[in-house]
Design a protein around this motif. Sequence first.
Motif, mmCIF file in Angstrom:
data_model
loop_
_atom_site.group_PDB
_atom_site.id
_atom_site.type_symbol
_atom_site.label_atom_id
_atom_site.label_comp_id
_atom_site.label_asym_id
_atom_site.label_seq_id
_atom_site.Cartn_x
_atom_site.Cartn_y
_atom_site.Cartn_z
ATOM 1 N N TYR A 53 0.841 -1.268 -0.015
ATOM 2 C CA TYR A 53 -0.056 0.081 -0.056
ATOM 3 C C TYR A 53 0.787 1.229 -0.055
ATOM 4 C CZ TYR A 53 -3.432 3.466 1.354
ATOM 5 O OH TYR A 53 -4.269 4.514 1.429
ATOM 6 N N SER A 54 0.667 2.166 -0.670
ATOM 7 C CA SER A 54 1.188 3.257 -1.023
ATOM 8 C C SER A 54 0.350 4.605 -0.198
ATOM 9 C CB SER A 54 1.752 3.754 -2.416
ATOM 10 O OG SER A 54 2.348 5.202 -2.447
ATOM 11 N N ALA A 55 0.791 4.940 0.777
ATOM 12 C CA ALA A 55 0.072 6.063 1.625
ATOM 13 C C ALA A 55 0.004 7.401 0.655
ATOM 14 C CB ALA A 55 0.660 6.227 2.999
ATOM 15 N N MET A 56 1.303 7.690 0.249
ATOM 16 C CA MET A 56 1.290 8.860 -0.698
ATOM 17 C C MET A 56 0.232 8.968 -1.702
ATOM 18 S SD MET A 56 3.593 11.183 0.487
ATOM 19 C CE MET A 56 4.394 11.876 -1.157
ATOM 20 N N GLY A 57 -0.155 7.763 -2.388
ATOM 21 C CA GLY A 57 -1.146 7.854 -3.596
ATOM 22 C C GLY A 57 -2.180 7.192 -3.022
ATOM 23 N N GLY A 58 -2.450 6.600 -2.106
ATOM 24 C CA GLY A 58 -3.751 6.126 -1.703
ATOM 25 C C GLY A 58 -4.086 4.817 -2.223
ATOM 26 N N ALA A 79 13.803 -5.216 -12.521
ATOM 27 C CA ALA A 79 12.834 -4.695 -11.345
ATOM 28 C C ALA A 79 12.003 -3.562 -11.969
ATOM 29 C CB ALA A 79 13.473 -4.399 -9.874
ATOM 30 N N ILE A 80 10.840 -3.976 -12.009
ATOM 31 C CA ILE A 80 9.746 -2.839 -12.596
ATOM 32 C C ILE A 80 8.453 -2.781 -11.591
ATOM 33 C CG2 ILE A 80 8.151 -2.415 -14.568
ATOM 34 C CD1 ILE A 80 9.975 -4.258 -16.272
ATOM 35 N N THR A 81 8.314 -1.553 -11.340
ATOM 36 C CA THR A 81 6.976 -1.104 -10.431
ATOM 37 C C THR A 81 5.986 -0.417 -11.456
ATOM 38 O OG1 THR A 81 7.679 1.042 -10.095
ATOM 39 C CG2 THR A 81 8.465 -0.401 -8.736
ATOM 40 N N SER A 82 4.531 -0.705 -11.064
ATOM 41 C CA SER A 82 3.596 -0.029 -11.718
ATOM 42 C C SER A 82 2.537 0.017 -10.577
ATOM 43 C CB SER A 82 3.110 -1.108 -12.723
ATOM 44 O OG SER A 82 2.471 -2.608 -12.026
ATOM 45 N N GLY A 83 1.556 0.576 -11.026
ATOM 46 C CA GLY A 83 0.176 0.878 -10.164
ATOM 47 C C GLY A 83 0.117 1.866 -9.368
ATOM 48 N N GLY A 84 1.077 3.014 -9.482
ATOM 49 C CA GLY A 84 0.994 4.148 -8.693
ATOM 50 C C GLY A 84 0.273 5.258 -8.839
ATOM 51 N N SER A 85 0.030 5.360 -10.135
ATOM 52 C CA SER A 85 -0.841 6.627 -10.531
ATOM 53 C C SER A 85 -2.274 6.528 -10.332
ATOM 54 C CB SER A 85 -0.704 6.623 -12.328
ATOM 55 O OG SER A 85 -1.224 7.474 -12.713
ATOM 56 N N GLN A 86 -2.843 7.862 -10.194
ATOM 57 C CA GLN A 86 -4.260 7.900 -9.988
ATOM 58 C C GLN A 86 -4.877 8.617 -11.019
ATOM 59 O OE1 GLN A 86 -3.847 10.490 -6.428
ATOM 60 N NE2 GLN A 86 -4.264 8.926 -5.214
ATOM 61 N N ALA A 87 -4.273 8.835 -12.216
ATOM 62 C CA ALA A 87 -5.113 9.595 -13.310
ATOM 63 C C ALA A 87 -5.699 8.446 -14.448
ATOM 64 C CB ALA A 87 -4.018 10.643 -13.938
ATOM 65 N N MET A 88 -6.526 8.932 -15.200
ATOM 66 C CA MET A 88 -7.147 8.069 -16.233
ATOM 67 C C MET A 88 -6.419 8.188 -17.508
ATOM 68 S SD MET A 88 -10.962 8.486 -15.819
ATOM 69 C CE MET A 88 -11.748 7.134 -16.604
ATOM 70 N N LEU A 89 -5.946 9.324 -17.978
ATOM 71 C CA LEU A 89 -5.215 9.378 -19.098
ATOM 72 C C LEU A 89 -3.740 9.594 -19.027
ATOM 73 C CD1 LEU A 89 -7.637 11.732 -20.574
ATOM 74 C CD2 LEU A 89 -7.656 9.477 -20.900
#
Length: 109
Positions: A53-58, A79-89
């Motif tokens: 869980y990322s508190a910064m991104g919720g 190593a690759i991260t993903s899923g931290g964005s909140q925008a649609m586009l």
Amino acid sequence: MAKLERELNYDFDELLHRIEQGIMNGSSTASLEDASDFMDSDARCSVRVFERYSAMGGNRVSLNITLFQNGNGPVKLSAITSGGSQAMLFKINTFGESAFLDRLREILD
């Protein structure tokens, strides 16, 4: 998305254990979502998928780690991260992804 790639001169099994323990102990919300291991002759490949869980991104972010070694050569890590964005586009607020990858850097250094 953030990415880290390295060639490391470590024992494969010790490195994999060190990464697994370091990620899991680095955050109370970290989980190992799945794992896969392959061998073919002298080549080895291990894949691990972690989430936390990322508190910064919720939201939750993932960290995918692949280790590969051919014979006694160096261990190659991707190593690759993903899923931290909140925008649609487009991607905004990727702090959680970067922080997850920074934890891996600490484990390796």
